[in-house]
Design an enzyme around this catalytic site. Sequence first.
Site, PDB file in Angstrom:
ATOM      1  N   ASN A 109      33.302  50.490  40.865  1.00  0.00           N
ATOM      2  CA  ASN A 109      33.322  51.619  39.933  1.00  0.00           C
ATOM      3  C   ASN A 109      33.057  52.927  40.664  1.00  0.00           C
ATOM      4  O   ASN A 109      32.304  52.968  41.633  1.00  0.00           O
ATOM      5  CB  ASN A 109      32.284  51.410  38.828  1.00  0.00           C
ATOM      6  CG  ASN A 109      32.569  50.145  38.027  1.00  0.00           C
ATOM      7  OD1 ASN A 109      33.678  49.622  38.092  1.00  0.00           O
ATOM      8  ND2 ASN A 109      31.584  49.646  37.301  1.00  0.00           N
ATOM      9  N   VAL A 110      33.659  53.982  40.136  1.00  0.00           N
ATOM     10  CA  VAL A 110      33.523  55.293  40.788  1.00  0.00           C
ATOM     11  C   VAL A 110      32.666  56.216  39.933  1.00  0.00           C
ATOM     12  O   VAL A 110      32.607  57.416  40.167  1.00  0.00           O
ATOM     13  CB  VAL A 110      34.928  55.915  41.045  1.00  0.00           C
ATOM     14  CG1 VAL A 110      35.739  55.051  41.996  1.00  0.00           C
ATOM     15  CG2 VAL A 110      35.706  56.134  39.737  1.00  0.00           C
ATOM     16  N   HIS A 126      35.170  51.698  46.128  1.00  0.00           N
ATOM     17  CA  HIS A 126      36.335  52.507  45.775  1.00  0.00           C
ATOM     18  C   HIS A 126      36.001  53.997  45.708  1.00  0.00           C
ATOM     19  O   HIS A 126      36.710  54.766  45.071  1.00  0.00           O
ATOM     20  CB  HIS A 126      36.952  52.019  44.457  1.00  0.00           C
ATOM     21  CG  HIS A 126      37.586  50.657  44.561  1.00  0.00           C
ATOM     22  ND1 HIS A 126      37.980  49.904  43.482  1.00  0.00           N
ATOM     23  CD2 HIS A 126      37.894  49.904  45.655  1.00  0.00           C
ATOM     24  CE1 HIS A 126      38.499  48.752  43.900  1.00  0.00           C
ATOM     25  NE2 HIS A 126      38.447  48.735  45.209  1.00  0.00           N
ATOM     26  N   ASN A 221      30.908  37.586  32.562  1.00  0.00           N
ATOM     27  CA  ASN A 221      32.142  38.184  32.029  1.00  0.00           C
ATOM     28  C   ASN A 221      32.403  37.555  30.660  1.00  0.00           C
ATOM     29  O   ASN A 221      32.190  36.356  30.497  1.00  0.00           O
ATOM     30  CB  ASN A 221      33.320  37.895  32.982  1.00  0.00           C
ATOM     31  CG  ASN A 221      34.497  38.830  32.779  1.00  0.00           C
ATOM     32  OD1 ASN A 221      34.980  39.003  31.666  1.00  0.00           O
ATOM     33  ND2 ASN A 221      34.965  39.435  33.862  1.00  0.00           N
ATOM     34  N   PRO A 222      32.875  38.326  29.698  1.00  0.00           N
ATOM     35  CA  PRO A 222      33.210  37.703  28.407  1.00  0.00           C
ATOM     36  C   PRO A 222      34.408  36.770  28.508  1.00  0.00           C
ATOM     37  O   PRO A 222      34.580  35.887  27.677  1.00  0.00           O
ATOM     38  CB  PRO A 222      33.567  38.895  27.500  1.00  0.00           C
ATOM     39  CG  PRO A 222      33.093  40.113  28.212  1.00  0.00           C
ATOM     40  CD  PRO A 222      33.044  39.780  29.669  1.00  0.00           C
ATOM     41  N   GLU A 223      35.244  36.981  29.546  1.00  0.00           N
ATOM     42  CA  GLU A 223      36.470  36.176  29.700  1.00  0.00           C
ATOM     43  C   GLU A 223      36.462  35.487  31.057  1.00  0.00           C
ATOM     44  O   GLU A 223      35.981  36.067  32.032  1.00  0.00           O
ATOM     45  CB  GLU A 223      37.718  37.093  29.677  1.00  0.00           C
ATOM     46  CG  GLU A 223      37.830  38.016  28.494  1.00  0.00           C
ATOM     47  CD  GLU A 223      38.106  37.261  27.209  1.00  0.00           C
ATOM     48  OE1 GLU A 223      38.604  36.130  27.291  1.00  0.00           O
ATOM     49  OE2 GLU A 223      37.784  37.801  26.135  1.00  0.00           O
TER      50      GLU A 223
HETATM   51  P1  OAD Z   1      39.504  45.503  35.063  1.00  0.00           P
HETATM   52  O1  OAD Z   1      39.853  46.425  33.951  1.00  0.00           O
HETATM   53  O2  OAD Z   1      40.602  44.899  35.849  1.00  0.00           O
HETATM   54  O3  OAD Z   1      38.638  44.281  34.506  1.00  0.00           O
HETATM   55  C1  OAD Z   1      37.529  44.465  33.702  1.00  0.00           C
HETATM   56  C2  OAD Z   1      36.836  43.133  33.524  1.00  0.00           C
HETATM   57  O4  OAD Z   1      35.648  43.352  32.783  1.00  0.00           O
HETATM   58  C3  OAD Z   1      37.648  42.085  32.752  1.00  0.00           C
HETATM   59  O5  OAD Z   1      37.571  40.844  33.427  1.00  0.00           O
HETATM   60  C4  OAD Z   1      36.925  42.007  31.391  1.00  0.00           C
HETATM   61  O6  OAD Z   1      36.981  40.692  30.811  1.00  0.00           O
HETATM   62  C5  OAD Z   1      35.519  42.343  31.798  1.00  0.00           C
HETATM   63  N1  OAD Z   1      34.681  42.909  30.723  1.00  0.00           N
HETATM   64  C6  OAD Z   1      35.045  43.573  29.600  1.00  0.00           C
HETATM   65  N2  OAD Z   1      33.982  43.935  28.902  1.00  0.00           N
HETATM   66  C7  OAD Z   1      32.889  43.498  29.577  1.00  0.00           C
HETATM   67  C8  OAD Z   1      31.475  43.572  29.365  1.00  0.00           C
HETATM   68  N3  OAD Z   1      30.981  44.189  28.311  1.00  0.00           N
HETATM   69  N4  OAD Z   1      30.667  43.005  30.286  1.00  0.00           N
HETATM   70  C9  OAD Z   1      31.169  42.378  31.364  1.00  0.00           C
HETATM   71  N5  OAD Z   1      32.481  42.283  31.619  1.00  0.00           N
HETATM   72  C10 OAD Z   1      33.332  42.847  30.750  1.00  0.00           C
HETATM   73  O7  OAD Z   1      38.473  46.277  36.002  1.00  0.00           O
HETATM   74  P2  OAD Z   1      38.089  45.975  37.515  1.00  0.00           P
HETATM   75  O8  OAD Z   1      38.013  44.507  37.774  1.00  0.00           O
HETATM   76  O9  OAD Z   1      36.901  46.807  37.825  1.00  0.00           O
HETATM   77  O10 OAD Z   1      40.785  50.094  41.489  1.00  0.00           O
HETATM   78  O11 OAD Z   1      39.318  46.569  38.286  1.00  0.00           O
HETATM   79  C11 OAD Z   1      39.303  46.518  39.686  1.00  0.00           C
HETATM   80  C12 OAD Z   1      39.994  47.704  40.250  1.00  0.00           C
HETATM   81  O12 OAD Z   1      41.291  47.797  39.684  1.00  0.00           O
HETATM   82  C13 OAD Z   1      39.377  49.045  39.897  1.00  0.00           C
HETATM   83  O13 OAD Z   1      38.300  49.399  40.740  1.00  0.00           O
HETATM   84  C14 OAD Z   1      40.518  49.976  40.085  1.00  0.00           C
HETATM   85  C15 OAD Z   1      41.595  49.171  39.401  1.00  0.00           C
HETATM   86  O14 OAD Z   1      42.834  49.345  39.807  1.00  0.00           O
HETATM   87  C16 OAD Z   1      41.252  51.253  41.972  1.00  0.00           C
HETATM   88  O15 OAD Z   1      41.433  52.227  41.258  1.00  0.00           O
HETATM   89  C17 OAD Z   1      41.501  51.218  43.438  1.00  0.00           C
END
Ligand code: OAD
Length: 252
Positions: A109-110, A126, A221-223
């Site tokens: 996260n940024v 990132h 993670n919820p999923e």
């Molecule tokens: P994603 O949007 O890909 O995934 C979010 C994850 O959080 C999913 O697996 C959801 O199921 C989960 N989630 C949702 N609500 C939640 C909660 N309340 N508690 C816990 N988990 C929850 O986001 P990232 O995995 O962070 O990169 O994405 C990775 C990277 O992809 C980001 O840093 C960004 C993006 O492209 C860049 O911008 C380089």
Amino acid sequence: MSNSINSHVFIEQTAELLKSAKRVAILTGAGVSKESGIPTFRDAQTGLWANYRPEDLATPQGFLQNPDLVWQWYDSRRKKLLEVSPNAGHYAMAELAQFVPELTVITQNVDGLHQQAGSKEVLELHGSITAFRCFAKGHPANTDNIDFGLTSPPKCHCGSPYRPGVVWFGESLPGDVLSKAQKLAQSADVFIVAGTSGIVHPAASLPFVAKEAGATVIEINPEPTPITDTADIFLQGPSGQIWPKIIGLLKS
Ligand code: OAD
């Protein structure tokens, strides 16, 4: 072995593992900030990419093609951060430092919310949305001079436009930060992954590195995700609910 039943037993098991752990690493993604009101990247309707193509907004090519659009998009995200606060999950992860000898948060996260919640050791894989550098030479900007609401990126003394200090698609992660994260994955005894879809590498490979090196891997993670089958414990639910329960058990 992975478990998809979010029972108290698995949370207790997690707390027990943490009580005897020496080095703990947590890898976080957008999901841990969702309960603060920041959309994740891939939620179909509300995700950060919902109305745009990631390649238009988060690549060097996108910036060269339309620097104003990219600037305004990041400006609106930076502005949004003024309205949000860390949630119970961020605070609990910061509090965990009181219970384990060594704790590092590795985040994709940024948004800076881990630091705002009080986490001291944070590796930003990132980058940060509140840091800027010029596009051509990477000269860092004095952030105090970057106002909100500009329609075009301001220019560096060398004439090149400033860009957000985040990692875009097709760019390498900061080498020193990535190598620290990899070393932690290799040496942690407990590695917890929270709120990430586990599909953007190299961050997504860290839990596998940790598992290979002998760590117990726990996922929140919820999923289910591509990491779930490798995780020793899967705590299914939102970060802001699961983390405080873990800390509650450590306190009891
Ligand atoms: P994603 O949007 O890909 O995934 C979010 C994850 O959080 C999913 O697996 C959801 O199921 C989960 N989630 C949702 N609500 C939640 C909660 N309340 N508690 C816990 N988990 C929850 O986001 P990232 O995995 O962070 O990169 O994405 C990775 C990277 O992809 C980001 O840093 C960004 C993006 O492209 C860049 O911008 C380089």
